[in-house]
Scaffold this active site. Structure first.
Site, PDB file in Angstrom:
ATOM      1  N   PRO A  21      33.547  70.000 -57.572  1.00 34.49           N
ATOM      2  CA  PRO A  21      33.585  70.096 -56.105  1.00 34.49           C
ATOM      3  C   PRO A  21      34.997  69.872 -55.556  1.00 34.49           C
ATOM      4  O   PRO A  21      35.844  69.239 -56.187  1.00 34.49           O
ATOM      5  CB  PRO A  21      32.627  68.990 -55.665  1.00 34.49           C
ATOM      6  N   ARG A  22      35.208  70.382 -54.350  1.00 31.52           N
ATOM      7  CA  ARG A  22      36.561  70.442 -53.777  1.00 31.52           C
ATOM      8  C   ARG A  22      37.235  69.082 -53.641  1.00 31.52           C
ATOM      9  O   ARG A  22      38.446  68.963 -53.818  1.00 31.52           O
ATOM     10  CB  ARG A  22      36.485  71.078 -52.391  1.00 31.52           C
TER      11      ARG A  22
END
Ligand code: FAD
Length: 613
Positions: free
Chosen positions: A312-313
């Site tokens: 995830p970012r």
């Protein structure tokens, strides 16, 4: 004073606003859409990667349950479970509907809508149109809006919402209308309507380095606060890992995650593919820990785990930040993103045409031959107006919020592709709910008080009457720098306290700001109005960030690096306007209890982050 009367007024013509307006029209409302830029220019048009929807076109194993689980885990379990569930269940239908309305998606070999890989999604799930998905989405929705004959007011900025004075303040108050000005002429406009849907997008322009355009000044967040609604999750701001860092004029411009989804890897100045050093415990079981396995995943996703570049970012952005801080950055203060050495020029030009042109034209870099220099950029706000998950109504009767300006769906971190799905799913629900409320009122409609209209006009023109004050641009520039330096990707108590002191000083300066000239197309005046919103939104972010003494998703505290599930895993911070109406106050609210039939999806992996650094 120009006056209009509608059942439903939608503020914002991005994906969320247009979908809401179409739904309201279809449900029988007289509806208007208002937007501060030209129709078709909303932020949604910039979306590149795609719409996340578990259609199962590439992976028959994919379904809403897996998407729901990915979304909750990506948000570190702070998402409103019901929003994540509705989104995962309804996104495929919303994508098919877009296709019925004329959107032309890329196809798989057997003719289905193509779906691509993005970080945090277990399966390739993003329906896309090259790397220009937002453009096709807006084109389709806009065409339908026009075709249905929905009234559109372009280049008109809403500055105030009104409530019926007879129903008292706070929760009891009912929305009665909205007030704004034509950007071109400066003339005021009053919309009388019992239902208003906020779809104004994000807040990125409060930060110096951002992928967001000029429109993202948090207007909907601020309008909702001033109307008596509350915001949640405001401490969670997503810094996208890959924004351009060079040349300075385009610093922050987005480099789509699809580059990594299509094989791009991250390297530091020593040539090390460093993401393997940053795999957190929470995602270890599903992430490849060798280069061989990571590379093999692109061809054989069944037998291999995902590359760490597709974590995830928040995880990837923090890793990049650490490498740059450790002195392993590129000459322009970024990190290398390399797809040139991994895919053929033809493949790159076909899959990533916008990226190819963006780098060629803006940085004179040929991404088919050399790596890009990238770094984190402020991209998305997870926080927004607190709404009912099924109707999108806020705490104020008749006030709805949808899209990036609403909160709850994404928890502490949004997965890529989940915004476009969010706009479509909740846009439809909001349009239907607002219509049902407004048309059910019969003749008992709330009214707008003349005194409120006069106060809104006086407040809008106030900066013209102040002499010798500051130009709004200098206050905005200082605010952006301050937010970048003190409320950015890594935070500490000392810096957040300093930021709050600085915001108070900006507020004082803003009280005395001066605007030159007259009301006809006057960008300085427009900014003076937007700045009030940017200030209250910035204060909301900084206050919530100071209060949350842990690190989770888009909120990283250097002084509290652990995710503290015991203390912070079961509650939200709620932001409301203070009694004087000049600042914000915080309160806490328990997360809604997830039903047992959904809890089961988290039994095979840790359902919640333990104490994890
Ligand atoms: P917007 O599309 O921004 O629309 C806001 C509207 O509100 C505009 O019409 C604006 O004029 C209007 N408005 C604002 N204030 C006022 C006011 N005071 N008065 C009147 N009108 C007002 N998400 C994904 O899911 N997939 C992706 O691939 C993706 N790629 C992205 C790429 C980039 C470069 C960026 C910046 C974002 C990306 N996102 C992506 C995020 C996503 O695009 C946005 O979150 C989403 O488009 C927001 O849509 P919205 O309808 O809420 O707001």
């Amino acid at each position: 004073m120009e006056r209009h009367a509608y059942d439903v007024v939608v503020i914002g013509a991005g994906g969320a606003g247009l979908r809401a307006a179409i739904a309201a029209h279809d449900a029988g409302a007289r509806v208007a859409v208002v937007c501060k830029s030209l129709l078709g220019k909303a932020h949604t048009v910039m979306a590149e990667g795609g719409i996340a929807a578990a259609m199962g076109n590439r992976w028959p194993e994919d379904n809403w349950e897996v998407h729901f689980r990915d979304t909750m885990r990506g948000g570190k379990m702070l998402n409103h479970w019901r929003m994540a569930q509705l989104h995962a269940q309804q996104a495929p239908e919303r994508v098919m509907e877009l296709e019925d309305w004329g959107a032309l998606f890329d196809r798989t070999d057997d003719g289905l809508i193509s779906q691509r890989d993005f970080g945090g999604h277990k399966y390739a799930r993003l329906a896309h149109v090259g790397d220009r998905t937002g453009l096709e989405m807006i084109r389709t929705l806009q065409q339908r809006t026009v075709q249905l004959g929905i009234d559109v007011f372009m280049e008109l900025t809403i500055t105030d919402l009104f409530k019926d004075p007879s129903t008292g303040p706070g929760r009891a108050g009912r929305i009665s209308g909205a007030f704004g000005y034509w950007r071109e002429t400066g003339r005021f406009v009053l919309f009388e309507a019992p239902a208003v849907i906020l779809a104004t997008g994000g807040i990125g322009k409060s930060f110096k380095v951002t992928s967001n355009s000029w429109e993202y000044t948090g207007d909907g967040h601020a309008l909702a606060l001033r109307a008596g609604a509350s915001l949640i999750n405001m401490e969670f701001v997503q810094f996208h890992p890959t924004g351009m860092v060079w040349p300075p004029s385009v610093k922050g411009l987005l480099v789509t995650e699809s580059v990594r989804g299509d094989g791009g890897i991250l390297k530091n100045s020593e040539g090390t593919r460093f993401m393997f050093d940053y795999i957190p415990e929470f995602f270890r079981a599903e992430t490849a820990d060798t280069v061989e396995e990571a590379d093999a995943w692109y061809d054989d996703k069944k037998s291999n785990r995902r590359p760490p570049e597709l974590l995830p970012r928040d995880e990837v952005a923090r890793a990049i930040n650490s490498e740059i801080k450790a002195g392993r950055g590129t000459p322009h203060g970024g990190i290398y993103l390399d797809i040139a050495s991994r895919r053929s020029p033809d493949f790159i030009r076909k899959r990533l045409p916008s990226m190819y042109h963006q780098f060629k034209e803006l940085a004179d870099v040929d991404i088919t031959a050399e790596p890009m220099e990238i770094g984190p950029t402020c991209h998305y706000v997870m926080g927004g107006v607190e709404v009912d998950p099924d109707t999108q109504e806020s705490a104020v009767t008749g006030l709805y919020a949808v899209g990036e300006c609403s909160g709850g769906m994404h928890g502490s971190n949004r997965l890529g592709g989940n915004s476009l799905g969010d706009l479509l799913v909740f846009g439809k629900l909001a349009g239907e709910a607002a219509t049902s409320y407004a048309t059910g009122l019969g003749s008992a409609r709330p009214t707008v008080a003349d005194a409120d209209v006069e106060a809104a006009s006086a407040s809008a023109v106030a900066p013209f009457g102040t002499e010798g004050g500051e130009n709004p641009y200098s206050i905005q520039a200082d605010l952006q720098q301050s937010m970048n330096d003190l409320v950015g990707i890594i935070r500490t108590a000392g810096e957040l306290e300093r930021s709050l002191t600085e915001i108070e000083a900006f507020k004082e300066r803003a009280k005395a700001m001066t605007v030159e000239g007259h009301r006809q197309y006057n960008p300085g005046w427009h900014l003076s109005i937007d700045l009030r919103n940017m200030l209250v939104v910035s204060e909301s972010i900084a206050k919530a960030a100071l209060a949350r003494e842990e690190s989770r998703g888009g909120h990283t505290r250097d002084d509290f690096p652990a995710t503290d599930h015991e203390v912070w895993g079961h509650k939200n911070l709620v932001v409301s306007l203070d009694d004087a109406g000049t600042g914000v106050v915080l309160s806490e609210k328990p997360l809604p209890e997830m039903p047992d039939e959904l809890k089961k999806y988290f039994e095979t992996a840790p359902a919640e982050p333990k104490k994890e650094s």
